[in-house]
Design a protein around this motif. Sequence first.
Motif, PDB file in Angstrom:
ATOM      1  N   LYS A 170       0.779  -1.255   0.025  1.00 56.68           N
ATOM      2  CA  LYS A 170      -0.014  -0.015  -0.067  1.00 56.68           C
ATOM      3  C   LYS A 170       0.791   1.190  -0.020  1.00 56.68           C
ATOM      4  CE  LYS A 170      -4.038   2.127   0.872  1.00 56.68           C
ATOM      5  NZ  LYS A 170      -5.316   2.096   0.004  1.00 56.68           N
ATOM      6  N   ARG A 210      -0.712   4.567  10.772  1.00 56.27           N
ATOM      7  CA  ARG A 210      -2.126   5.374  10.857  1.00 56.27           C
ATOM      8  C   ARG A 210      -1.639   6.778  10.205  1.00 56.27           C
ATOM      9  NH1 ARG A 210      -6.997   3.063  11.256  1.00 56.27           N
ATOM     10  NH2 ARG A 210      -6.776   1.184  12.668  1.00 56.27           N
ATOM     11  N   ILE A 213      -0.985   6.191   6.223  1.00 61.27           N
ATOM     12  CA  ILE A 213      -2.149   5.870   5.371  1.00 61.27           C
ATOM     13  C   ILE A 213      -3.341   6.610   6.001  1.00 61.27           C
ATOM     14  CG2 ILE A 213      -3.651   3.788   4.603  1.00 61.27           C
ATOM     15  CD1 ILE A 213      -1.031   2.019   5.248  1.00 61.27           C
ATOM     16  N   ALA A 214      -3.699   7.660   5.211  1.00 63.85           N
ATOM     17  CA  ALA A 214      -4.572   8.618   5.717  1.00 63.85           C
ATOM     18  C   ALA A 214      -6.063   7.882   5.702  1.00 63.85           C
ATOM     19  CB  ALA A 214      -4.469   9.657   5.022  1.00 63.85           C
ATOM     20  N   ASP A 215      -6.182   7.003   4.806  1.00 64.00           N
ATOM     21  CA  ASP A 215      -7.286   6.136   4.361  1.00 64.00           C
ATOM     22  C   ASP A 215      -7.775   5.334   5.650  1.00 64.00           C
ATOM     23  OD1 ASP A 215      -9.527   5.115   3.378  1.00 64.00           O
ATOM     24  OD2 ASP A 215      -8.580   4.445   1.364  1.00 64.00           O
ATOM     25  N   ASN A 216      -8.236   5.821   6.782  1.00 67.31           N
ATOM     26  CA  ASN A 216      -8.723   5.229   7.662  1.00 67.31           C
ATOM     27  C   ASN A 216      -9.821   4.028   7.476  1.00 67.31           C
ATOM     28  OD1 ASN A 216      -7.517   5.158  10.312  1.00 67.31           O
ATOM     29  ND2 ASN A 216      -8.311   7.323  10.410  1.00 67.31           N
ATOM     30  N   GLU A 217     -10.535   4.409   6.511  1.00 64.15           N
ATOM     31  CA  GLU A 217     -11.579   3.364   6.002  1.00 64.15           C
ATOM     32  C   GLU A 217     -10.843   2.322   5.442  1.00 64.15           C
ATOM     33  OE1 GLU A 217     -14.750   3.410   6.548  1.00 64.15           O
ATOM     34  OE2 GLU A 217     -15.207   1.968   5.045  1.00 64.15           O
ATOM     35  N   TRP A 218      -9.842   2.374   4.744  1.00 66.80           N
ATOM     36  CA  TRP A 218      -9.127   1.166   3.951  1.00 66.80           C
ATOM     37  C   TRP A 218      -8.525   0.287   5.197  1.00 66.80           C
ATOM     38  CZ3 TRP A 218      -3.876  -0.653   4.105  1.00 66.80           C
ATOM     39  CH2 TRP A 218      -3.786  -1.740   3.224  1.00 66.80           C
ATOM     40  N   LEU A 219      -7.870   0.922   6.273  1.00 68.82           N
ATOM     41  CA  LEU A 219      -7.396   0.624   7.265  1.00 68.82           C
ATOM     42  C   LEU A 219      -8.268  -0.601   8.324  1.00 68.82           C
ATOM     43  CD1 LEU A 219      -4.644   2.617   8.512  1.00 68.82           C
ATOM     44  CD2 LEU A 219      -4.163   0.393   7.548  1.00 68.82           C
ATOM     45  N   ASN A 220      -9.449   0.180   8.227  1.00 69.82           N
ATOM     46  CA  ASN A 220     -10.502  -0.794   9.176  1.00 69.82           C
ATOM     47  C   ASN A 220     -11.343  -1.594   8.566  1.00 69.82           C
ATOM     48  OD1 ASN A 220      -9.433   0.993  11.096  1.00 69.82           O
ATOM     49  ND2 ASN A 220     -11.335   2.391  11.074  1.00 69.82           N
ATOM     50  N   THR A 221     -11.399  -1.845   7.172  1.00 71.31           N
ATOM     51  CA  THR A 221     -12.054  -2.689   6.712  1.00 71.31           C
ATOM     52  C   THR A 221     -11.424  -3.508   5.580  1.00 71.31           C
ATOM     53  OG1 THR A 221     -12.649  -0.731   4.761  1.00 71.31           O
ATOM     54  CG2 THR A 221     -14.319  -1.348   6.482  1.00 71.31           C
ATOM     55  N   GLU A 222     -10.958  -2.843   4.276  1.00 65.33           N
ATOM     56  CA  GLU A 222     -10.414  -3.869   3.421  1.00 65.33           C
ATOM     57  C   GLU A 222      -9.008  -4.558   3.814  1.00 65.33           C
ATOM     58  OE1 GLU A 222     -10.278  -1.750  -0.517  1.00 65.33           O
ATOM     59  OE2 GLU A 222      -8.909  -3.207  -1.267  1.00 65.33           O
TER      60      GLU A 222
END
Length: 332
Positions: A170, A210, A213-222
């Motif tokens: 990533k 954290r 990778i600013a995309d917290n949504e990606w870290l918390n799901t995908e």
Amino acid sequence: EKEPLKVLVTGAAGQIGYALMPMIARGVMLGPDQPIIIHMLDTEKAAEALNGLKMELIDGAFPLLRGVVATTDVVEACRDVNIAVMLGGKPRREGTERKDVISMNVSIYEAQASALEQHAAADCKVLVVANPANTNALILKESAPSIPEKNITCLMRLDHNRALGQIAEKLKVRVSDVKNIIIWGNHSSTQYPDVNHATVATSSGQRSVRDLIADNEWLNTEFITTVQQRGEAIIKARKRSSVLSAASAVCDHMHDWLLGTPKGTWVSMGVCSDGSYRIPPGLIYSFPVSCQNGEWSIVQGLKIDEFSRAKMDATANELIEEKSQAYLCLGQ
Ligand code: NAX
């Protein structure tokens, strides 16, 4: 020169065994100055294939390899071994229920536990790989009370390495620059890959994953589901389960356990819970551990947020359920 260490591999005639053997023989697991004697165990049905593997190991002319025992006799296999890597077991096939897989493996692990207890070196270190890995390790622990609990572990390093790989891909950084990821819990799809404490070495020092990778949504799901489902994805693509990555993870696990983790760095291992992080004591659960002088210890004091707490408890609950199913089969 060092004394040779005896390394037992059960289920050695299987897929992972074939990939693991040359790694052990080349010193990937125990270091380039550690001579080894390999003990390989498999079933009668696989005896001929096991012999073929022994022939190939001899043909490899590996300088560190001081002997190969290929046997279907569990006592001969376990005799005086310093390390035991348990790949042998009955895997889940399409259409078999999880509880049937547990019961078939309980009988295997009960028997092999007592052979190890009676015949292995007193300080033998055990790594259970065969699934359900955590519960097989639990059965081994319960069935071999004289083997110290701290010497029984299960493989979570493949999941750990998969998580490192996803973060490195990533961020387009070297995988060796990513550290301190955690896999909590069971080696199953309920495992919780946690990046909250993970960092990446950058030219301006260690930065948290954290932050990068600013995309917290990606870290918390995908990210989480990709790691959880990676085994399935490999099966779908290869039509066979993970082999070389599993063998490599086995070497990483034993290497770090025996030779230590770098200062400030941890890895994930399935170990007997002492109640740390409010995980029920006695479960074989994956924790962040650091290793020194041949011993692991659970990394303490990490802050756990609500999101993590729920996921850590869910995977613990699955292990409690597996444990109660396994207990029903014990002693039968
Ligand atoms: P294979 O089915 O190729 O090999 C298993 C071997 O075990 C076979 O040769 C079989 O004859 C042998 N065996 C069965 N019962 C035995 C017994 N009582 N004593 C000695 N040997 C016995 O599986 P493979 O792909 O090599 O995987 C090995 C195990 O690792 C499987 O249980 C698999 O589910 C598990 N895995 C666990 C992983 C983990 O991270 N914890 C990842 C990789 C792997 O999927």
